[in-house]
Enzyme design. Structure first.
Site, short mmCIF file in Angstrom:
data_model
loop_
_atom_site.label_atom_id
_atom_site.label_comp_id
_atom_site.label_asym_id
_atom_site.label_seq_id
_atom_site.Cartn_x
_atom_site.Cartn_y
_atom_site.Cartn_z
N GLU A 169 8.65 -4.05 11.36
CA GLU A 169 9.11 -2.76 10.84
C GLU A 169 9.57 -1.83 11.95
O GLU A 169 8.86 -1.56 12.91
CB GLU A 169 7.99 -2.08 10.04
CG GLU A 169 8.42 -0.74 9.45
CD GLU A 169 7.48 -0.18 8.42
OE1 GLU A 169 7.72 0.93 7.91
OE2 GLU A 169 6.47 -0.86 8.11
N GLU A 215 -1.87 -5.48 8.71
CA GLU A 215 -1.14 -4.83 9.79
C GLU A 215 -1.89 -4.97 11.11
O GLU A 215 -3.12 -4.90 11.15
CB GLU A 215 -0.96 -3.33 9.50
CG GLU A 215 -0.11 -3.04 8.29
CD GLU A 215 0.06 -1.55 8.03
OE1 GLU A 215 0.66 -1.19 7.01
OE2 GLU A 215 -0.39 -0.74 8.88
N ASP A 268 -0.90 -6.15 -0.03
CA ASP A 268 -1.35 -5.45 1.17
C ASP A 268 -2.86 -5.25 1.12
O ASP A 268 -3.40 -4.78 0.10
CB ASP A 268 -0.69 -4.07 1.25
CG ASP A 268 0.51 -4.04 2.18
OD1 ASP A 268 0.56 -4.85 3.12
OD2 ASP A 268 1.40 -3.20 1.96
N ASP A 321 0.83 -1.20 0.00
CA ASP A 321 0.00 0.00 0.00
C ASP A 321 0.87 1.26 0.00
O ASP A 321 0.35 2.38 -0.09
CB ASP A 321 -0.99 0.00 1.16
CG ASP A 321 -0.34 -0.11 2.53
OD1 ASP A 321 0.90 -0.14 2.61
OD2 ASP A 321 -1.09 -0.17 3.53
N SER A 322 2.19 1.07 0.04
CA SER A 322 3.12 2.18 -0.18
C SER A 322 2.97 2.76 -1.58
O SER A 322 3.48 3.84 -1.87
CB SER A 322 4.57 1.72 0.03
OG SER A 322 4.84 0.52 -0.68
#
Length: 277
Positions: free
Chosen positions: A195, A128, A96, A53-54
């Site tokens: 992360e 996440e 993602d 999703d970056s």
């Protein structure tokens, strides 16, 4: 790894990643958002391609990952999967799940995960969060959809955290993260992204669970590493965190190439006789 040698290798699966951890073989993972890049990554031997999703940041120009939608993620995923299929079909492709595609309920999360899997031929989804998504992870994995977890700095919660600083430095948060990692493993996650957490904590997590850990700013003890492709290629020059190693300076290469092209067009030297019919 050249194309010929990569073709002899089987498609990377969740089982293969588990075996790599057991055998001490490091896992390489990079993001991709388009067909051309995915072809190159697969040919180069990357084990896992993350359609991150970056893309919201590096592809669409948003300040955070929050604006990207599930349909936009599927669009990028289709392009990446086609790129992998056009080459060796070796790399695992993980997608993602974007913000608010899984947070409302386990049932909605399952529907959206199913939508992602049905509308392209990817291998898994990534979600996440820790304890609050454990039931969701179990619900999704119970129907056969592989889930990769993500702990530590979770960009979809950036407004809650208030910064991109290292997470889990304090003992309580570190203990919670270790507990969440074990819960996600029990819920059926096949791997975890860690992360921007202290390296010693990442090492403890890696040693405490049987599923692979993929680090980004989490030290070298993780079972693998991931970077955003734009960062490691030097395309995103305004963003250079400590954990990024630049393997190229493509921003400058592309700028110089485009500048020469503009000069040639303006000067009337392109196209030349050899480039005309």
């Amino acid at each position: 790894m050249n194309k010929q040698s990569a073709q002899k290798l089987p498609h990377v699966t969740t089982r293969r990643l588990h075996d790599m951890k057991s055998e001490g073989e490091k896992i390489s993972m990079l993001t991709a958002y388009d067909y051309t890049t995915a072809r190159i990554l697969d040919r180069a031997g990357v084990d896992v391609i993350l359609v991150g999703d970056s893309a919201s940041n590096v592809f669409a120009g948003h300040n955070t990952t929050l604006p990207i939608t599930i349909d936009q993620m599927i669009y990028h995923a289709r392009a990446v999967v086609r790129g992998v299929q056009a080459e060796t079909s070796r790399a695992m492709v993980v997608i993602d799940m974007p913000f608010m595609s899984y947070q409302l309920s386990s049932e909605e999360a399952l529907r959206n995960a199913g939508k992602i899997m049905k509308e392209n031929e990817c291998d898994a989804v990534k979600i996440e969060g820790g304890n609050v998504i454990v039931d969701t992870v179990k619900r999704i994995t119970d129907v056969g959809i592989p889930v990769m977890g993500h702990l530590g700095l979770i960009p979809q919660s950036i407004y809650k955290f208030g910064s991109y600083k290292v997470r889990a430095r304090e003992e309580q948060e570190a203990e919670e993260l270790l507990r969440d990692a074990k819960l996600l493993e029990e819920a059926g996650a096949f791997a975890l992204v860690l992360e921007k957490i202290p390296a010693d904590l990442a090492a403890e997590v890696t040693a405490s669970i049987s599923i692979p850990t993929i680090g980004i700013g989490a030290g070298g003890a993780c079972d693998g590493q991931v970077l955003v492709i734009n960062d490691m290629l030097g395309l995103s020059t305004e963003f250079h965190p400590r954990f990024v190693r630049r393997y190229a300076e493509l921003d400058r290469v592309i700028f110089d190439a485009v500048s020469r092209y503009v000069d040639d067009v303006r000067g009337g030297t392109f196209p030349g006789e050899d480039e005309s019919y």
